[in-house]
Design an enzyme around this catalytic site. Structure first.
Site: not given
Ligand code: NOJ
Ligand code: CA
Length: 701
Positions: A170, A395-397, A476-477, A501
């Protein structure tokens, strides 16, 4: 899946010698690779049409216990073959992909140790990899160093972002000479990362290069499996060397009994537009395992209880008066998404573990992936969403806490499958270099890089298990895309760059979006999350404050936000803004409702890296075409030529464009919509405002 397949097989065996030279050609003979063992070193160089692509560059690997496979080479045998096949992906940018190459396999000895160098020459680039078979003389297969070089020239320029730095991929892009790839220069030109000193100076891949002789290159890797990610470190005079992210003990790659490296890839093009059309990375990966059913994998569009946390800042992920993921609100989103033909609704902040300081150091309260917060009634919402033909996007952060996630993985996937979830967005926010916590066999805590072999293997574990539960993953990431989406079709999309974002909580600036298609997007689809319509006066200073942060802007225009659905390929594409903002511009929203996410063809109508780009794509389900164009901060006028259309048809073109008064900074939400009858002889001019763009839907009459 495959339709045509033919092979011509030729084998040449050569006697051993110390001064071996061989030239291998691409199928169209335009690209040549020269292999040599002069001075006991194994080297390669590449030319295209007599122009230098890569100057003489060393090859080799060093293993543990001083096994040095970088010198004293002898070529034992040389095999070559020609391969040509067409294949037909279900989830795609192109209906048909030609996989045509000349392959050469060199059997090599380095002081009695055997290795193979495999090369594939395509018409649009070169790939090679090392294979070290199991053999008595080698006891350990741990890689200490890969010395692969890419020797360019001092005057070539590169678009890059820093490897071995805190925020994974990022970052904005820098454009410098190759020798100037360093944290120091990045800190001067783009963002201060000078304090981030534990890693070396290197660039991430794909790395885009404009050569002084006019050629365009992208250096990357394909089929990154059970290995570590390649970065490119400058070694002076335009030379780059492969540097792998090490494990915490310094070893680069740990393998049991043999080694197959990922493919090292060099895409070669005469123009920036040509660079955007290469399928080398996918061609170097395998079809899915026939024993696994992937027929359930589908493309789609989704909305989300998301921008109100990250962008407008009116809600929280964690329990509070302003908690976003509450039953009532989710039902409203489901209604809007369903009325407008969407497939999914992302819900973030539904589970236990969120608190205001949850982010970003890889420690802190671990998330639960099965326990819901009190105002989120999963069963009820699951019933409600399925009645409305919407699938909740889970969603799994993980917060970068890998072991915590892996411990719960199967239960978490089971729960989601039971609730009718088809897609999961995963996340790995951990904004510190070399900070992924791993408990080793002795119970000690080790800290790993986000891009090392430990994480490569983690992502593979997740994607394989997700297939068992018929779940698609949007990471993501993530780790970078190296074409594994061909083998694992449920790896539907990923972030892996600075996305929208950042325009919510900080800013990407107006020009970043003109770098992405020529850099990160060359590796594969991106969950950029386009479609913000309320481009200013959208962000509250804090939830409940009622005070707008006047400085927050998304540096874009509404017409440009529409164009991104054509510019940025993603088989699962988001409409990121809030229903209340779309309701103000339902005529423009029509484009988002109609735009497809699966395509039969892609044509680049014009491009200049960092400046402008226009892409036309053909829908996979109809004769309709969609065109998107974007510019950097400069206004432009393009003459569009529609000769790519089928000459047998007439079409209605619906044009969404900036007006003469639109401006990304002062007047971003002004646009106009017009219609025209066109055919393949049509041409017309279109205006792009500073920082703006346009989108056209072309429907067959
Ligand atoms: C970073 C992701 O990119 C973003 O989309 C997400 O909302 C946050 N992490 C929280 O998980
Ligand atoms: Ca992110």
């Amino acid at each position: 899946m495959k339709k045509l397949f033919y092979l011509i097989f030729t084998i040449f065996i050569f006697s051993c010698n110390n001064n071996y030279k061989k030239i291998i050609f691409s199928p169209d003979n335009k690209i040549q690779v020269f292999i040599s063992t002069k001075n006991n070193e194994l080297t390669y160089s590449i030319k295209k049409d007599e122009r230098s692509v890569i100057k003489t560059s060393k090859l080799g690997i060093v293993l543990k216990d001083n096994i040095d496979l970088t010198k004293k080479f002898k070529i034992i045998s040389f095999n070559s073959k020609t391969h040509s096949e067409k294949w037909y992906p279900k989830i795609r940018e192109f209906k048909e992909i030609l996989n045509e190459y000349n392959e050469a396999i060199l059997e090599i000895e380095s002081e009695n140790k055997k290795l193979f160098l495999e090369l594939r020459l395509f018409n649009d680039g070169v790939a090679f990899r090392y294979k070290i078979p199991n053999q008595k003389i080698i006891k350990k297969y741990d890689v200490i160093d890969e010395i692969t070089e890419f020797n360019l020239s001092e005057n070539d320029s590169a678009w890059w972002n820093p490897a071995f730095s805190y925020r994974r991929y990022e970052f904005l892009f820098a454009n410098t000479k190759i020798d100037d790839i360093s944290k120091k220069n990045y800190s001067k030109l783009v963002e201060d990362i000078s304090y981030d000193s534990i890693g070396i100076d290197a660039a991430q891949t794909p790395l885009t290069i404009k050569k002084n002789n006019g050629l365009f290159l992208s250096i990357h890797e394909a089929k990154l499996v059970d290995y570590s990610s390649m970065t490119l470190a400058p070694r002076g005079k335009g030379k780059l060397e492969c540097e792998l992210y090490p494990w915490s003990d310094g070893v680069k790659v740990k393998l049991k009994d043999k080694i197959t490296t990922p493919w090292r890839t060099i895409q070669i093009a005469n123009s920036s537009s040509e660079l955007l059309k290469s399928n080398i990375i996918l061609n170097l990966n395998d079809d899915p395992d026939e024993k696994i059913d992937y027929s359930w994998v589908n493309t789609g569009k989704y909305m989300g209880v998301w921008w109100e946390m990250i962008g407008t800042n009116e809600s929280t992920w964690w329990p509070s008066k302003y908690h976003g993921a509450n039953n009532k609100k989710i039902e409203k989103y489901i209604d809007f998404a369903s009325e407008n033909g969407f497939d999914g609704l992302l819900v973030e902040g539904w589970n236990e573990g969120w608190y205001p300081e949850w982010c970003c150091k890889g420690d802190g309260i671990p998330f639960s992936f099965t326990k819901s917060l009190n105002d989120f009634d999963f069963e009820k919402l699951s019933r409600y969403s399925s009645q409305k033909n919407i699938s909740i996007v889970g969603h799994h952060e993980t917060g970068g806490q890998i072991q915590n996630y892996e411990n719960q993985l199967e239960e978490a996937f089971k729960l989601y499958q039971m609730m009718g979830v088809k897609y999961i967005k995963t996340g790995y926010v951990n904004d510190v270099s070399k900070n992924i916590k791993r408990i080793d066999v002795n119970g000690n805590i080790q800290r790993e890089w986000h891009h090392g072999q430990y994480m490569i293997n983690h992502f593979k574990k997740v994607i394989s298990l997700a297939a068992k539960y018929q779940l698609c993953i949007i990471t993501h990431e993530p780790i970078k895309d190296t074409g594994l989406r061909r083998t694992y079709p449920n790896y539907i999309s990923r972030e892996g760059a600075k996305g929208q974002e950042f325009n919510g909580f900080s800013s990407n600036g107006v020009n970043h979006i003109l770098d992405l298609p020529f850099t990160r997007l060359l590796s594969g689809p991106m969950d950029y999350t386009p479609g913000i319509f309320q481009l200013n006066n959208f962000r509250y200073t804090q939830p409940g404050s009622g005070v707008i942060d006047k400085n927050a802007i998304v540096p874009s225009t509404i017409a440009k936000e529409l164009s991104l659905y054509v510019i940025i390929y993603s088989p699962m594409q988001m409409a990121a803004d809030l229903p209340k903002h779309y309701k103000k511009h339902m005529e423009a929203f029509e484009f988002i409702k109609n735009v497809p996410v699966n395509w039969d063809n892609k044509i680049i109508l014009n491009s200049k890296i960092s400046e402008y780009l226009t892409i036309a794509r053909k829908d996979s389900k109809s004769e309709n075409w969609y065109v998107g164009g974007i510019t950097n901060e400069r206004p432009r006028e393009f003459e569009l030529d529609f000769s790519f259309l089928d000459s047998n048809f007439e079409y209605i073109a619906k044009i969404y464009s900036d007006t003469k008064d639109t401006h990304w900074k002062n007047n971003p939400m002004e646009y106009e919509i017009s219609s025209k009858i066109i055919n393949n002889k049509s041409k017309f001019n279109i205006f792009l405002a500073p920082g703006g763009g346009f989108a056209i839907e072309i429907v067959k009459k």
